[in-house]
Design a protein around this motif. Structure first.
Motif, mmCIF file in Angstrom:
data_model
loop_
_atom_site.group_PDB
_atom_site.id
_atom_site.type_symbol
_atom_site.label_atom_id
_atom_site.label_comp_id
_atom_site.label_asym_id
_atom_site.label_seq_id
_atom_site.Cartn_x
_atom_site.Cartn_y
_atom_site.Cartn_z
ATOM 1 N N ILE A 560 0.856 -1.188 0.000
ATOM 2 C CA ILE A 560 0.000 0.000 0.000
ATOM 3 C C ILE A 560 0.892 1.238 0.000
ATOM 4 O O ILE A 560 1.721 1.407 0.897
ATOM 5 N N GLY A 561 0.732 2.083 -0.997
ATOM 6 C CA GLY A 561 1.489 3.328 -1.035
ATOM 7 C C GLY A 561 0.777 4.380 -0.196
ATOM 8 O O GLY A 561 -0.441 4.530 -0.262
ATOM 9 N N VAL A 562 1.538 5.081 0.627
ATOM 10 C CA VAL A 562 0.933 6.066 1.524
ATOM 11 C C VAL A 562 1.325 7.474 1.089
ATOM 12 O O VAL A 562 2.504 7.779 0.897
ATOM 13 N N VAL A 563 0.318 8.336 0.937
ATOM 14 C CA VAL A 563 0.577 9.741 0.621
ATOM 15 C C VAL A 563 -0.108 10.578 1.681
ATOM 16 O O VAL A 563 -1.279 10.352 2.007
ATOM 17 N N LYS A 564 0.656 11.500 2.282
ATOM 18 C CA LYS A 564 0.039 12.353 3.308
ATOM 19 C C LYS A 564 0.160 13.802 2.866
ATOM 20 O O LYS A 564 1.262 14.276 2.600
ATOM 21 N N ASP A 565 -0.963 14.495 2.813
ATOM 22 C CA ASP A 565 -0.989 15.898 2.381
ATOM 23 C C ASP A 565 -0.196 16.085 1.088
ATOM 24 O O ASP A 565 0.599 17.024 0.961
ATOM 25 N N GLY A 566 -0.358 15.166 0.160
ATOM 26 C CA GLY A 566 0.313 15.302 -1.125
ATOM 27 C C GLY A 566 1.760 14.855 -1.131
ATOM 28 O O GLY A 566 2.430 14.888 -2.161
ATOM 29 N N LYS A 567 2.269 14.431 0.036
ATOM 30 C CA LYS A 567 3.670 14.018 0.098
ATOM 31 C C LYS A 567 3.757 12.501 0.227
ATOM 32 O O LYS A 567 3.100 11.913 1.093
ATOM 33 N N ALA A 568 4.570 11.869 -0.613
ATOM 34 C CA ALA A 568 4.681 10.415 -0.554
ATOM 35 C C ALA A 568 5.417 9.998 0.725
ATOM 36 O O ALA A 568 6.439 10.573 1.077
ATOM 37 N N MET A 569 4.859 9.016 1.457
ATOM 38 C CA MET A 569 5.454 8.610 2.726
ATOM 39 C C MET A 569 6.036 7.203 2.648
ATOM 40 O O MET A 569 6.344 6.599 3.662
ATOM 41 N N GLY A 570 6.141 6.649 1.445
ATOM 42 C CA GLY A 570 6.667 5.285 1.331
ATOM 43 C C GLY A 570 5.552 4.253 1.319
ATOM 44 O O GLY A 570 4.366 4.602 1.342
ATOM 45 N N ASP A 571 5.945 2.978 1.287
ATOM 46 C CA ASP A 571 4.966 1.898 1.196
ATOM 47 C C ASP A 571 4.777 1.197 2.529
ATOM 48 O O ASP A 571 5.672 1.159 3.362
ATOM 49 N N MET A 572 3.578 0.654 2.713
ATOM 50 C CA MET A 572 3.327 -0.187 3.885
ATOM 51 C C MET A 572 2.912 -1.563 3.396
ATOM 52 O O MET A 572 2.330 -1.698 2.318
ATOM 53 N N PHE A 573 3.223 -2.579 4.172
ATOM 54 C CA PHE A 573 2.913 -3.949 3.765
ATOM 55 C C PHE A 573 2.031 -4.593 4.814
ATOM 56 O O PHE A 573 2.385 -4.646 5.982
ATOM 57 N N THR A 574 0.866 -5.053 4.383
ATOM 58 C CA THR A 574 0.030 -5.770 5.335
ATOM 59 C C THR A 574 -0.227 -7.165 4.788
ATOM 60 O O THR A 574 -0.305 -7.361 3.581
ATOM 61 N N GLU A 575 -0.302 -8.138 5.691
ATOM 62 C CA GLU A 575 -0.321 -9.536 5.252
ATOM 63 C C GLU A 575 -1.461 -10.321 5.880
ATOM 64 O O GLU A 575 -1.968 -9.969 6.937
#
Lengths: 650, 102
Positions: A560-575
């Motif tokens: 899951i790619g995370v964007v906060k207030d238009g700024k990319a915050m990297g990816d998260m992985f959930t399983e």
């Protein structure tokens, strides 16, 4: 190893019986040699118990599935340190763990008191401890032996429940156990002083460190449990008022009350009966905790199911309770105090109120926990209460407690004068009201959260004042510059300042809990690859889906790619993980923690064509709860560091 | 008894009374009845009480789940009188531990 385990268990039991016989003989004949022999026998129990514990650990390590307990909680594919933790994964092993740790505690007491055997109450301390230890080993060798063999040898074991395959398993159960078990020692001292008629506050001084240490372990255990639930179980919370969670919380509350009033007894020599009762109650509720898990009378996530041990623990608790009540009643005359409270507004009375509220919370929690049983007996209908009940009853009580935490250091001992009150209250009260006003302005309008934050500010302010005041007083006294005086006074009076640090930890926990429960955002959405969802300031994009085989499980992972207030915050992985030996899949949580808020993702569903359901939550301020927990532990440790180095006699 | 300890006593009583009221109110506002499937079938007005928790087993082969609408439908049978069943519609994500015969 099976034989060694069985033999060592039996030997430990025999040894504890022997200790009791020797001690009783020594007491009847008034012969110190027997007492000394009893003391040594107590140490022997620890030796045999350690051998039994070693045997069980060895059986797990060597995959000896002929042993029913090993076959039930381990398998070949299990990583090695989870094999070690399987020791306490089930009822029988955890009982052996309990008995083992207790016997080591007892051996430590026997060692520490080796020069005090001539004291009037020491033999009784040994006797009470021996009786408790023998009870646990009796259960182990008669009805609940972890060394029971199966009639056949299965090819592989059942494996460890996937939910228990988590680092939390390494620390959460043992620390909680250490907490529960540790309170046995102060309890034994208290009972011994009642039996021997030596009811001076000596037992309190001797057991202060045991108390606080056990309290620290209980605190760590509870916090780790919360953390485990949060990162592993995937429902997004950390506390569910589950019966067994409550069972650990009740002794925590009562021992907290006890630690406070024991200070009063030490300083003013009042509340003796009260303190006696509190330590008995602490011990009983610790046993109640283990009774609840082993009896199967209430449903809980921690349950071992009905194990046939419930009755034994029930009898043990009743005997302990009745015995303690009789003993306290008999010494009531000696325990009654000459002094009493001098004023409604005094430091002592704030301690008393704090106690009453702590006990009220303990009672309501206990009441809510066993309510289904009560209601069935009285009305014939099984009525249950859950989270809403506990939140509704306990939240106002907690706030009241928080207020008292702030008030307490502002009020002087014995009797506070109006002037003294005015002077002390001005700053904290002003600051808290101003802060409350600002928060109100920023849109925090609900009563409880607003109160919780305002009171947190109030308590923090009083703590800061207390630190500054201490540093100033030292500067005046010694002429040291304030920056030097500050750490020195904290170190010198670390018992007191350790306490304040614990209080500050509690404040942070309150902030964490309030923020994450009152201002939580939660959302569930089903996504196709490439689709996005929004929660709070975050935009989440479902980027990729993978599956792979990993040792004893199949893993499905979403990126899951995370964007906060238009700024990319990297990816998260959930399983989602499917363990070979388990029917149910488990959810692997992904959390992005920050001081402001946690972003919490789970993937409760996987559909066709890599369609997934994402459950996202934003938990504001939650991280402060864990930080606060650390403060509580650090403060507690500070309070028990011995004050003087003891030099060796020359 | 001295005046001050009397005052303290009154304050304590007030707190205890408050706690008592809170607990009573808590039970009456949030208490949930624990019923079996057959009890509810006999008297369906039981379902209209404030909250009910129903104990029973999920019948195998009756589970349907709509992932788009997060709608789970299944049949629950009584633990003792197995011929008595009722249909349940649940809105939300299917819990991990949900399965037939539990």
């Amino acid at each position: 190893m099976v034989t060694l385990g069985n033999l060592s268990q039996s030997a430990a039991f025999m040894c504890s019986l022997l200790a009791m016989v020797l001690l009783l003989t020594g007491l009847m004949r008034n012969d110190l040699r027997f007492i000394e022999a009893g003391r040594r026998a107590l140490t022997g129990v620890a030796v045999f118990a350690s051998m039994a514990a070693f045997s069980l650990a060895r059986l797990f390590m060597t995959d000896n599935f002929q042993v029913e307990y090993v076959a039930s909680y381990s398998d070949r594919a299990l990583p090695i340190f989870y094999k070690a933790t399987s020791f306490w994964a089930g009822q029988k092993g955890s009982l052996l763990f309990w008995a083992w740790v207790l016997s080591i505690h007892v051996a430590m007491v026997a060692f520490n008191t080796r020069k005090e055997t001539t004291r009037k109450n020491t033999p009784y301390i040994y006797l009470v401890l021996a009786a408790i230890v023998s009870f646990f080993f009796l259960l182990l060798i008669t009805v609940s032996s972890p060394f029971e063999p199966l009639a056949y040898v299965p090819k592989d074991g059942n494996g460890l429940n996937p939910m228990l395959q988590n680092p939390g398993m390494i620390f959460h159960p043992p620390t909680l156990f250490l907490g529960y078990i540790g309170f046995t020692i102060p309890f034994a001292y208290a009972i011994a002083s009642l039996i021997s008629g030596k009811v001076d506050p000596d037992w309190l001084k001797k057991t202060r460190r045991w108390n606080i240490l056990s309290w620290i372990f209980l605190t760590i255990g509870i916090i780790l449990g919360g953390q485990w639930a949060y990162v592993e179980l995937g429902w997004g919370g950390f506390w569910a008022w589950d019966p067994v969670e409550n069972a650990s919380f009740i002794p925590w509350l009562i021992s907290t009350a006890f630690i406070h009033t024991s200070i009063i007894q030490e300083r003013r020599n009042i509340m003796k009966v009260w303190n006696m009762s509190l330590i008995v109650l602490t011990f009983l509720t610790c046993i109640f905790g283990t009774y609840l898990v082993r009896s199967g009378i209430l449903q809980s996530v921690h349950d071992f199911g009905a194990t046939g041990l419930g009755g034994y623990f029930l009898v043990f608790m009743i005997v302990t309770a009745v015995g303690s009540i009789i003993l306290i009643a008999e010494s009531y005359g000696d325990l009654r105090t000459a002094h009493s409270l001098e004023s409604l507004v005094s430091r002592e009375s704030t301690f008393l109120f704090n106690n009453v509220i702590l006990l009220a919370i303990a009672f309501s929690t206990f009441f809510g926990t066993i309510f289904p049983l009560i209601s069935e007996v009285i009305t014939g209908n099984k009525l249950t209460v859950g989270e809403p009940f506990f939140n509704m009853v306990n939240t106002p009580l907690f706030l009241l407690l928080l207020a008292i935490t702030g008030l307490c250091p502002l009020i002087s001992w014995r009797k506070a004068s109006i002037n003294n009150l005015k002077q002390n209250f001005m700053y904290p009260f002003g600051l808290a009201s101003a802060g409350g006003g600002v928060m109100f302005g920023f849109g925090i309008r609900e009563f409880y959260p607003l109160m919780a934050f305002t009171l947190s500010l109030f308590v923090s302010a009083t703590i800061v004042l207390e630190f500054i005041g201490g540093a100033r007083a030292r500067k005046k006294l010694t002429g040291e510059p304030i920056l030097l005086a500050f750490p020195k006074v904290i170190w010198k009076l670390r018992r007191r300042y350790g306490g304040y640090i614990v209080h500050f930890g509690v404040v942070l926990v309150v902030v964490g809990i309030t923020g994450s429960t009152a201002f939580k955002l939660e959302k569930e959405t089903t996504l196709q690859r490439g689709e996005v969802m929004n929660i709070g300031d975050y935009t989440l994009q479902y980027k990729d889906f993978n599956s792979f085989q990993d040792r004893n499980r199949t893993v499905y992972a979403a990126t899951i790619g995370v964007v906060k207030d238009g700024k990319a915050m990297g990816d998260m992985f959930t399983e989602r993980r499917y363990y070979i030996n388990a029917k149910q899949p488990t959810t692997e949580v992904s959390v992005r923690m920050s001081l402001k808020e946690d972003l919490y993702l789970t993937m409760p569903m996987i559909g066709k064509n890599d369609e997934i359901t994402i459950k996202a939550a934003v938990n504001p301020l939650l991280v402060w709860g864990w930080i606060g927990g650390t403060f509580m532990v650090v403060g507690g440790i500070m309070a028990i560091i011995p004050s003087r180095r003891r030099r060796l006699a020359v | 008894m001295k005046k001050s300890s009397k005052k303290t006593g009154i304050a304590l009583l007030l707190i205890l009374a408050g706690v008592g009221v809170l607990i009573l109110k808590g039970v009456s506002d949030t208490g949930v009845y624990y019923r079996t499937v057959s009890e509810v079938l006999i008297d369906s007005s039981l379902l209209e009480e404030r909250g009910v928790r129903i104990s029973g087993e999920v019948e195998g082969g009756t589970i349907t789940y709509d992932q788009q609408e997060l709608k789970l439908i299944f049949v629950v049978r009584d633990l003792e009188e197995v011929e008595k069943t009722m249909k349940v519609v649940y809105i939300g994500i299917k819990p991990d531990a949900f399965d037939a015969d539990v």
